[in-house]
Design an enzyme around this catalytic site. Structure first.
Site, PDB file in Angstrom:
ATOM      1  N   ASP A   1       1.766   4.023   2.855  1.00 20.79           N
ATOM      2  CA  ASP A   1       0.720   4.870   2.250  1.00 20.79           C
ATOM      3  C   ASP A   1       1.338   6.027   1.457  1.00 20.79           C
ATOM      4  O   ASP A   1       1.464   5.916   0.241  1.00 20.79           O
ATOM      5  CB  ASP A   1      -0.244   5.378   3.335  1.00 20.79           C
ATOM      6  CG  ASP A   1      -1.639   5.664   2.827  1.00 20.79           C
ATOM      7  OD1 ASP A   1      -1.914   5.428   1.651  1.00 20.79           O
ATOM      8  OD2 ASP A   1      -2.475   6.130   3.626  1.00 20.79           O
ATOM      9  N   ASP A   2       1.666   7.130   2.132  1.00 18.68           N
ATOM     10  CA  ASP A   2       2.226   8.319   1.455  1.00 18.68           C
ATOM     11  C   ASP A   2       3.418   8.796   2.280  1.00 18.68           C
ATOM     12  O   ASP A   2       3.326   9.791   3.020  1.00 18.68           O
ATOM     13  CB  ASP A   2       1.158   9.423   1.380  1.00 18.68           C
ATOM     14  CG  ASP A   2      -0.057   8.971   0.590  1.00 18.68           C
ATOM     15  OD1 ASP A   2       0.005   8.961  -0.651  1.00 18.68           O
ATOM     16  OD2 ASP A   2      -1.053   8.582   1.225  1.00 18.68           O
TER      17      ASP A   2
ATOM     18  N   HIS B   1       1.263   4.867  -2.367  1.00 20.02           N
ATOM     19  CA  HIS B   1       0.890   5.748  -3.489  1.00 20.02           C
ATOM     20  C   HIS B   1       2.174   6.408  -3.936  1.00 20.02           C
ATOM     21  O   HIS B   1       2.770   7.186  -3.173  1.00 20.02           O
ATOM     22  CB  HIS B   1      -0.121   6.801  -3.035  1.00 20.02           C
ATOM     23  CG  HIS B   1      -1.377   6.225  -2.445  1.00 20.02           C
ATOM     24  ND1 HIS B   1      -2.528   6.067  -3.183  1.00 20.02           N
ATOM     25  CD2 HIS B   1      -1.641   5.743  -1.205  1.00 20.02           C
ATOM     26  CE1 HIS B   1      -3.464   5.529  -2.410  1.00 20.02           C
ATOM     27  NE2 HIS B   1      -2.948   5.319  -1.206  1.00 20.02           N
TER      28      HIS B   1
ATOM     29  N   HIS C   1       0.859  -1.194   0.000  1.00 18.97           N
ATOM     30  CA  HIS C   1       0.000   0.000   0.000  1.00 18.97           C
ATOM     31  C   HIS C   1       0.889   1.235   0.000  1.00 18.97           C
ATOM     32  O   HIS C   1       1.311   1.721   1.058  1.00 18.97           O
ATOM     33  CB  HIS C   1      -0.916  -0.039   1.239  1.00 18.97           C
ATOM     34  CG  HIS C   1      -1.936   1.062   1.289  1.00 18.97           C
ATOM     35  ND1 HIS C   1      -3.138   0.927   1.964  1.00 18.97           N
ATOM     36  CD2 HIS C   1      -1.953   2.324   0.774  1.00 18.97           C
ATOM     37  CE1 HIS C   1      -3.827   2.048   1.860  1.00 18.97           C
ATOM     38  NE2 HIS C   1      -3.127   2.922   1.146  1.00 18.97           N
TER      39      HIS C   1
ATOM     40  N   GLU D   1     -11.104   3.358   6.055  1.00 15.26           N
ATOM     41  CA  GLU D   1     -10.070   4.266   6.579  1.00 15.26           C
ATOM     42  C   GLU D   1     -10.808   5.336   7.394  1.00 15.26           C
ATOM     43  O   GLU D   1     -10.596   5.459   8.592  1.00 15.26           O
ATOM     44  CB  GLU D   1      -9.270   4.889   5.422  1.00 15.26           C
ATOM     45  CG  GLU D   1      -8.183   5.860   5.866  1.00 15.26           C
ATOM     46  CD  GLU D   1      -7.470   6.542   4.682  1.00 15.26           C
ATOM     47  OE1 GLU D   1      -8.005   6.537   3.552  1.00 15.26           O
ATOM     48  OE2 GLU D   1      -6.358   7.084   4.902  1.00 15.26           O
TER      49      GLU D   1
ATOM     50  N   HIS E   1      -9.565   1.086  -1.142  1.00 15.60           N
ATOM     51  CA  HIS E   1      -9.495   1.694   0.179  1.00 15.60           C
ATOM     52  C   HIS E   1     -10.909   1.587   0.771  1.00 15.60           C
ATOM     53  O   HIS E   1     -11.890   2.001   0.130  1.00 15.60           O
ATOM     54  CB  HIS E   1      -9.126   3.166   0.078  1.00 15.60           C
ATOM     55  CG  HIS E   1      -7.673   3.434  -0.198  1.00 15.60           C
ATOM     56  ND1 HIS E   1      -7.013   2.882  -1.250  1.00 15.60           N
ATOM     57  CD2 HIS E   1      -6.770   4.209   0.471  1.00 15.60           C
ATOM     58  CE1 HIS E   1      -5.748   3.304  -1.230  1.00 15.60           C
ATOM     59  NE2 HIS E   1      -5.575   4.109  -0.200  1.00 15.60           N
TER      60      HIS E   1
HETATM   61  N1  ADE Z   1      -4.589   8.787  -1.831  1.00 14.62           N
HETATM   62  C1  ADE Z   1      -3.349   8.835  -1.360  1.00 14.62           C
HETATM   63  N2  ADE Z   1      -3.330   8.431  -0.078  1.00 14.62           N
HETATM   64  C2  ADE Z   1      -4.592   8.095   0.252  1.00 14.62           C
HETATM   65  C3  ADE Z   1      -5.212   7.596   1.422  1.00 14.62           C
HETATM   66  N3  ADE Z   1      -4.551   7.357   2.552  1.00 14.62           N
HETATM   67  N4  ADE Z   1      -6.548   7.403   1.402  1.00 14.62           N
HETATM   68  C4  ADE Z   1      -7.246   7.655   0.291  1.00 14.62           C
HETATM   69  N5  ADE Z   1      -6.705   8.119  -0.829  1.00 14.62           N
HETATM   70  C5  ADE Z   1      -5.394   8.345  -0.850  1.00 14.62           C
HETATM   71 ZN    ZN Z   2      -3.734   4.787   0.602  1.00 19.72          ZN
END
Ligand code: ADE
Ligand code: ZN
Length: 338
Positions: free
Chosen positions: A278-279, A19, A17, A200, A197
């Site tokens: 994630d990011d 991005h 996971h 969350e 997703h």
């Molecule tokens: N796009 C990038 N990170 C995300 C996240 N945590 N949840 C939903 N969309 C995303």
């Molecule tokens: Zn994500």
């Protein structure tokens, strides 16, 4: 006995996971802005980092989509991917199934091929230089409509042999999985894997919709499934992988404190949880830091860390022989460190 951080670094693991646009560090953002003659609404790298104080998912997304605006050429996407792979290779990551958001780029006029060709070039280079394998998952932006998702799937047609699957990301609440049932069915007919997703910020009902209407092979996040014991029982029975993102959950206020993160509870319930970043450029840590901070906050045992590492491969979409090789790699690592 080696310490936890060193144990985690050497433990073979996968990231499921991530991005890729969320791995854009402020330094690279400034370099690309300069290279592409784009002006940024920030005067310094420090000012960008100072803006990364989020109260929820939407706060983050607003900044994340703006940041991605500096990516203009195939080379930019290749550089972005290489910067990410250099960092996760150092964390002991062996395989990545990475998300990209083509609509973020096509909506500002870039042809579909720019992002995908650049990313594929970066992925091939990373495999050669760092020995990290990877594949691509195309995410549909759920705040956009079904037609836009179908347009994106059509644009991806020439690349379907190089795309592993489709995902669903962006603003969750108000955009249930049901909105994308038909485009996910079309993706399934084309042999693509499906992930989404769910849970969350959205309710357990969205996790159920992802299972029942999108026929997903994996759930991204899934935290709020814990509110529904029958849903938990189903996820356990189906052996459904959850791609959990602890530092993301902390930064986006899904949890107040890493010590209160549900990852350990998930494992105790028998859920097939994995740790992911994630990011990472926005949430304060790549894969290794997500592992070490979570292990420390939740006092995870070595056995739990090994379960998480094994889940990252058995929950991947790698072919069975590659999964077996990675599991054997984990066992070899354990015997040399016992
Ligand atoms: N796009 C990038 N990170 C995300 C996240 N945590 N949840 C939903 N969309 C995303
Ligand atoms: Zn994500």
């Amino acid at each position: 006995m080696i310490d936890v951080a060193r144990f985690i670094q050497g433990l073979p693991k996968a990231e499921l996971h991530l991005h890729i646009e969320g791995s854009l560090e402020p330094e690279l953002m400034f370099d690309l802005a300069r290279r592409n003659r784009i002006s940024l609404p920030f005067t310094s790298v420090e000012a960008v980092r100072a803006a990364y104080a989020f109260s929820n998912l939407q706060d983050f997304l607003d900044i994340y989509y703006k940041g991605a605006g500096v990516l203009m050429t195939e080379q930019d996407f290749q550089d972005l991917a290489m910067a990410y792979f250099r960092r996760v290779a150092a964390d002991g990551c062996r395989h990545v199934e990475l998300f990209f958001d083509p609509q973020t780029h096509t909506d500002r006029g870039l042809p579909f091929r720019i992002a995908i060709e650049g990313l594929l070039a970066g992925m091939a280079e990373a495999e050669r230089r760092f020995g990290v394998s990877s594949s691509l998952i195309l995410c549909f932006l759920r705040h956009l409509d079904e037609d836009a998702a179908f347009t994106t799937l059509r644009a991806a047609e020439p690349y379907l042999d190089r795309i592993l699957g489709v995902g669903l990301d962006s603003s969750e609440v108000g955009h249930p999985p049901s909105k994308f049932a038909r485009v996910f069915a079309a993706a399934g007919e084309r042999g693509l894997k499906r992930v989404a997703h769910a849970g969350e910020e959205g309710p357990p009902a969205y996790v159920r919709e992802a299972l029942d209407l999108l026929h997903v092979d994996r759930i991204d996040h899934g935290n709020r499934a814990l509110e529904d014991p029958a849903l938990v029982a189903r996820l356990v029975a189906e052996g459904m992988t959850l791609t959990v993102c602890p530092l993301s959950n902390l930064k986006l206020c899904v949890v107040d404190d890493l010590k209160a993160h549900p990852l350990k509870r998930m494992l105790d319930l028998g859920l097939k949880a994995t740790i992911n970043s994630d990011d990472p450029a926005y949430f304060g840590g790549y894969l290794g830091r997500n592992w070490t901070e979570t292990a420390q906050a939740l006092s995870l045992s070595r056995a739990e860390l090994v379960t998480l590492a094994k889940n990252s491969f058995t929950g991947s979409f790698l072919p069975p022989d590659a999964v077996s090789d990675h599991l054997a790699g984990i066992d070899a690592y354990l015997s040399s460190n016992s």
